[in-house]
Write a protein that holds these residues in place. Sequence first.
Motif, PDB file in Angstrom:
ATOM      1  N   ALA A 369       0.563  -1.350   0.560  1.00 28.03           N
ATOM      2  CA  ALA A 369       0.280  -0.071   0.158  1.00 28.03           C
ATOM      3  C   ALA A 369       0.999   1.155   0.223  1.00 28.03           C
ATOM      4  CB  ALA A 369      -0.555  -0.208   1.184  1.00 28.03           C
ATOM      5  N   ASP A 370       2.234   1.627   0.614  1.00 32.52           N
ATOM      6  CA  ASP A 370       2.690   3.040   0.850  1.00 32.52           C
ATOM      7  C   ASP A 370       3.451   2.563  -0.260  1.00 32.52           C
ATOM      8  OD1 ASP A 370       2.178   3.331   3.040  1.00 32.52           O
ATOM      9  OD2 ASP A 370       3.589   1.818   3.867  1.00 32.52           O
ATOM     10  N   LEU A 371       3.879   1.410  -1.113  1.00 28.86           N
ATOM     11  CA  LEU A 371       4.210   1.566  -2.694  1.00 28.86           C
ATOM     12  C   LEU A 371       3.687   2.119  -3.777  1.00 28.86           C
ATOM     13  CD1 LEU A 371       6.869   1.131  -4.306  1.00 28.86           C
ATOM     14  CD2 LEU A 371       5.840  -1.463  -5.063  1.00 28.86           C
ATOM     15  N   GLY A 372       2.223   2.005  -3.263  1.00 33.02           N
ATOM     16  CA  GLY A 372       0.660   2.644  -4.561  1.00 33.02           C
ATOM     17  C   GLY A 372       0.920   4.203  -3.833  1.00 33.02           C
ATOM     18  N   CYS A 373       1.551   4.634  -2.165  1.00 28.53           N
ATOM     19  CA  CYS A 373       1.420   6.280  -2.333  1.00 28.53           C
ATOM     20  C   CYS A 373       2.843   6.582  -2.605  1.00 28.53           C
ATOM     21  CB  CYS A 373       1.837   5.547  -0.984  1.00 28.53           C
ATOM     22  SG  CYS A 373      -0.027   6.326   0.377  1.00 28.53           S
ATOM     23  N   LEU A 374       4.127   5.791  -3.164  1.00 26.20           N
ATOM     24  CA  LEU A 374       5.492   6.400  -3.722  1.00 26.20           C
ATOM     25  C   LEU A 374       5.219   6.196  -5.168  1.00 26.20           C
ATOM     26  CD1 LEU A 374       7.429   4.349  -1.332  1.00 26.20           C
ATOM     27  CD2 LEU A 374       7.246   7.285  -1.310  1.00 26.20           C
ATOM     28  N   TYR A 375       4.563   5.149  -5.491  1.00 26.21           N
ATOM     29  CA  TYR A 375       4.856   5.101  -7.177  1.00 26.21           C
ATOM     30  C   TYR A 375       4.606   6.489  -8.416  1.00 26.21           C
ATOM     31  CZ  TYR A 375       3.781   2.916 -12.037  1.00 26.21           C
ATOM     32  OH  TYR A 375       4.218   2.193 -12.984  1.00 26.21           O
ATOM     33  N   LEU A 376       3.464   7.204  -8.242  1.00 24.92           N
ATOM     34  CA  LEU A 376       3.811   8.452  -9.071  1.00 24.92           C
ATOM     35  C   LEU A 376       4.138   9.452  -8.924  1.00 24.92           C
ATOM     36  CD1 LEU A 376       0.027   7.833  -9.660  1.00 24.92           C
ATOM     37  CD2 LEU A 376       1.519   7.038 -11.109  1.00 24.92           C
ATOM     38  N   GLY A 377       4.844   9.669  -7.219  1.00 25.05           N
ATOM     39  CA  GLY A 377       5.704  10.341  -7.091  1.00 25.05           C
ATOM     40  C   GLY A 377       5.049  11.751  -6.569  1.00 25.05           C
ATOM     41  N   ASP A 378       4.075  10.995  -5.783  1.00 22.79           N
ATOM     42  CA  ASP A 378       3.209  12.475  -4.612  1.00 22.79           C
ATOM     43  C   ASP A 378       3.995  12.337  -3.229  1.00 22.79           C
ATOM     44  OD1 ASP A 378       1.308  14.813  -4.951  1.00 22.79           O
ATOM     45  OD2 ASP A 378       0.292  13.538  -3.510  1.00 22.79           O
ATOM     46  N   GLU A 379       4.129  11.022  -2.877  1.00 23.72           N
ATOM     47  CA  GLU A 379       4.205  10.736  -1.332  1.00 23.72           C
ATOM     48  C   GLU A 379       6.118  10.907  -1.264  1.00 23.72           C
ATOM     49  OE1 GLU A 379       4.261  11.434   1.896  1.00 23.72           O
ATOM     50  OE2 GLU A 379       2.157  10.921   1.559  1.00 23.72           O
ATOM     51  N   SER A 380       6.552  11.300  -0.252  1.00 21.09           N
ATOM     52  CA  SER A 380       7.759  11.974   0.128  1.00 21.09           C
ATOM     53  C   SER A 380       8.352  10.119   0.701  1.00 21.09           C
ATOM     54  CB  SER A 380       7.892  12.166   0.956  1.00 21.09           C
ATOM     55  OG  SER A 380       9.312  12.580   1.482  1.00 21.09           O
ATOM     56  N   ALA A 381       9.156   9.428   0.778  1.00 19.96           N
ATOM     57  CA  ALA A 381       9.796   8.228   1.456  1.00 19.96           C
ATOM     58  C   ALA A 381      10.249   8.571   2.816  1.00 19.96           C
ATOM     59  CB  ALA A 381      10.670   7.585   0.184  1.00 19.96           C
ATOM     60  N   SER A 382      10.582   9.707   2.502  1.00 19.40           N
ATOM     61  CA  SER A 382      11.203  10.151   4.217  1.00 19.40           C
ATOM     62  C   SER A 382      10.061  10.695   4.977  1.00 19.40           C
ATOM     63  CB  SER A 382      11.818  11.570   4.096  1.00 19.40           C
ATOM     64  OG  SER A 382      12.664  11.814   3.134  1.00 19.40           O
ATOM     65  N   ARG A 383       8.924  10.901   4.646  1.00 16.40           N
ATOM     66  CA  ARG A 383       7.517  11.161   5.339  1.00 16.40           C
ATOM     67  C   ARG A 383       7.011   9.564   6.108  1.00 16.40           C
ATOM     68  NH1 ARG A 383       2.601  14.978   4.492  1.00 16.40           N
ATOM     69  NH2 ARG A 383       1.449  12.925   3.133  1.00 16.40           N
ATOM     70  N   LEU A 384       6.842   8.882   5.414  1.00 16.76           N
ATOM     71  CA  LEU A 384       6.358   7.143   5.414  1.00 16.76           C
ATOM     72  C   LEU A 384       6.907   7.064   6.341  1.00 16.76           C
ATOM     73  CD1 LEU A 384       5.492   6.469   2.180  1.00 16.76           C
ATOM     74  CD2 LEU A 384       3.806   7.407   3.562  1.00 16.76           C
ATOM     75  N   ALA A 385       9.026   7.186   6.245  1.00 17.64           N
ATOM     76  CA  ALA A 385      10.100   6.482   7.439  1.00 17.64           C
ATOM     77  C   ALA A 385       9.767   7.133   8.566  1.00 17.64           C
ATOM     78  CB  ALA A 385      11.089   6.324   6.658  1.00 17.64           C
ATOM     79  N   ALA A 386       9.513   8.609   8.309  1.00 16.67           N
ATOM     80  CA  ALA A 386       8.645   9.494   9.925  1.00 16.67           C
ATOM     81  C   ALA A 386       7.842   9.262  10.591  1.00 16.67           C
ATOM     82  CB  ALA A 386       9.098  11.028   9.685  1.00 16.67           C
ATOM     83  N   LEU A 387       6.778   7.581  10.090  1.00 23.11           N
ATOM     84  CA  LEU A 387       5.638   7.453  10.386  1.00 23.11           C
ATOM     85  C   LEU A 387       5.983   6.151  10.673  1.00 23.11           C
ATOM     86  CD1 LEU A 387       3.145   8.785   7.686  1.00 23.11           C
ATOM     87  CD2 LEU A 387       3.224   9.390  10.513  1.00 23.11           C
ATOM     88  N   GLY A 388       6.487   5.125  10.613  1.00 19.16           N
ATOM     89  CA  GLY A 388       7.780   3.888  10.516  1.00 19.16           C
ATOM     90  C   GLY A 388       6.579   2.966   9.388  1.00 19.16           C
ATOM     91  N   ARG A 389       6.385   3.644   8.851  1.00 19.37           N
ATOM     92  CA  ARG A 389       5.513   2.506   7.010  1.00 19.37           C
ATOM     93  C   ARG A 389       6.649   2.329   5.746  1.00 19.37           C
ATOM     94  NH1 ARG A 389       0.463   6.302   5.622  1.00 19.37           N
ATOM     95  NH2 ARG A 389       0.836   5.806   4.069  1.00 19.37           N
ATOM     96  N   VAL A 390       8.185   3.083   6.338  1.00 21.38           N
ATOM     97  CA  VAL A 390       8.876   2.383   5.561  1.00 21.38           C
ATOM     98  C   VAL A 390      10.028   2.255   6.301  1.00 21.38           C
ATOM     99  CG1 VAL A 390      10.643   3.605   3.732  1.00 21.38           C
ATOM    100  CG2 VAL A 390       8.328   3.545   3.479  1.00 21.38           C
ATOM    101  N   ALA A 391      10.482   1.156   6.434  1.00 18.25           N
ATOM    102  CA  ALA A 391      12.233   0.951   7.256  1.00 18.25           C
ATOM    103  C   ALA A 391      13.428   1.099   6.341  1.00 18.25           C
ATOM    104  CB  ALA A 391      11.869  -0.182   7.930  1.00 18.25           C
ATOM    105  N   GLU A 392      14.315   1.637   6.689  1.00 15.93           N
ATOM    106  CA  GLU A 392      15.768   1.392   6.410  1.00 15.93           C
ATOM    107  C   GLU A 392      16.664   0.456   6.709  1.00 15.93           C
ATOM    108  OE1 GLU A 392      17.449   5.311   4.430  1.00 15.93           O
ATOM    109  OE2 GLU A 392      17.946   5.135   6.320  1.00 15.93           O
ATOM    110  N   HIS A 393      17.001  -0.464   5.993  1.00 14.74           N
ATOM    111  CA  HIS A 393      17.973  -0.897   6.372  1.00 14.74           C
ATOM    112  C   HIS A 393      19.331  -0.632   5.694  1.00 14.74           C
ATOM    113  CE1 HIS A 393      14.727  -3.431   7.473  1.00 14.74           C
ATOM    114  NE2 HIS A 393      14.081  -3.124   6.100  1.00 14.74           N
ATOM    115  N   ARG A 394      19.911   0.741   4.882  1.00 12.47           N
ATOM    116  CA  ARG A 394      20.617   1.304   4.415  1.00 12.47           C
ATOM    117  C   ARG A 394      21.135   2.611   4.552  1.00 12.47           C
ATOM    118  NH1 ARG A 394      22.459   3.272   0.195  1.00 12.47           N
ATOM    119  NH2 ARG A 394      21.130   3.361  -0.951  1.00 12.47           N
ATOM    120  N   ALA A 395      21.624   2.999   5.564  1.00 12.28           N
ATOM    121  CA  ALA A 395      22.109   4.371   5.682  1.00 12.28           C
ATOM    122  C   ALA A 395      22.112   5.174   4.299  1.00 12.28           C
ATOM    123  CB  ALA A 395      23.703   5.010   5.911  1.00 12.28           C
TER     124      ALA A 395
END
Length: 417
Positions: A369-395
Amino acid sequence: MSLEIRTLDESDVADWVRALHTGFHLAPSVTDEEVAARRVAFDLQRTRGAYDQGRCVATFRSMPRELTVPGGAFVPASAITNVSVTATHRRRDLASRLMAADLADARERGEAVAILVAAEYPIYGRFGFGPATWVADWEIDIPRAAVDHRYAGPTDGGRVDLVDVVEVRKVGPGLHERVRALTPGAISRDARWWEVATGERTFPSQPWTEPFFAVHRDAAGEVQGLLAYTTIDHPWPGKLPRVDATVRQLLAANPAAEQALWRFLLSLDWVTQLNTGHRAPDDVLPLLLGDPRAARTETLADFMWLRVLDVPAALSARTYGGAAGRLVLEVRDPAGLCGGRYLLETDAAGAAQCTPSSTESPELSLDVADLGCLYLGDESASRLAALGRVAEHRAGAVRMADALFRTARRPWCPEVF
C-alpha cells in the motif's frame, strides 16, 4: 448463511443495477431504460455480484484502462468502480471476497496496477491500495480576485471560441490523448466517456444539463485546450450581479492554453463566484489571481488510490529523478500477489529496470500500500519513514528513494471513474 460470489450473466444485470442503486442511495427501483443505459458500460466477465438466495446484495466492477506514469509511459490498469454492499449484508467480508477475485484476475490478465477513487478513506488500505494522487477544489471570489476584466483574449496569438457538442466530440478525444501523455496519474477515456460528457448518452437517474464548451486554438489553429462549464444565475441583491460558474473539465496541452482558459472564465460578465471542480493540488490557478487569497480551498483530499499488482512491470515502466542509482526493496503483500524482494536500477536519464532479487539484502522495506503511495511521485519516502511505514536498512536508502520517486509536479487524475 450461504452467499455466492460470481460474475454476471445477462439475466443478472437488472438485479445488479438495482443493488447498485440501493448501495449508492439512489432510487430503490430501476427502469428498463436505466438498466439499458448502464448495461453498455459492463464487461460481464469483469462485473461481479454477491448473491443471497438469488438476490444481488453487493456489486463490484472493473474496467481496462491505461495509466500515465512519470515519463509519459502508459501501464495497463484495472480501474475499479461501482463497489457497494447492501446495508443488510455488511460485515460479512463481501467486499473483501469481491476484491480478492477481481485482483487475482487482473494480475492474471497482466494489468500492472489496480486503481480506484475511494469514497471513504479507511476502506481500501487493507486491500493493498494507497492514495497515489490528491485533488483540490477552489471557490474563487471574483470581486476579490483582482483580475483584469478588460481581458480580450489570449496573448499568445491564439484564440478562445465557444463550440458545440459536435465540435467537442470531434476535437476532444485527440486533445485528451495528448494531455494524458503529459499528466502522470491520468487515465485513458473510451468512446463512452465522451458520449456521456457530451449528452449523447444519458441516464434517467441523472438528468443531463448541457454545459458551455470552449476551445483554445494556438496561432496555427491547432486545438490546445478544452473547457466545459455551467452557470447558475441567482437573484441580484440590490441589482448587483450574482452568477456562479462551475468547471466540469479543463484540459490544456500547454501553459499558454491553460492560462487562456482560466482567464476567459475569470473575465465572464456577471460571474461573481467560480467553482473550479477537481484540480491538481498544485494547480497554477491561485497564482494567476491578483490576490490568491480569493481562492478559498473547498477540498484538499486523497483521490485516486493505487495498488501495485506486478512490481517489476510497474516500476520498470516509469522514469525516475536524480542521478543513476540502485535500490533494493522488500515489499510486503499480505494478499500474496506481489510481495518479495526487488532490485530497482536506474540510469542517468531516469530509465529503469526492476527485477526480482533473492540474493541482495533489502535496503528499504514497506507494505505494498505504501509502494502505491510512492509510485506516481506524490508521497515522500522520508515522510513515510517518519511514520514508521518505511524501514531503512541501509543508511541513505530513504534519501535515495525520495530522489528517485519524487516528481517536480504532483500527479493528478482528472477522472471520476
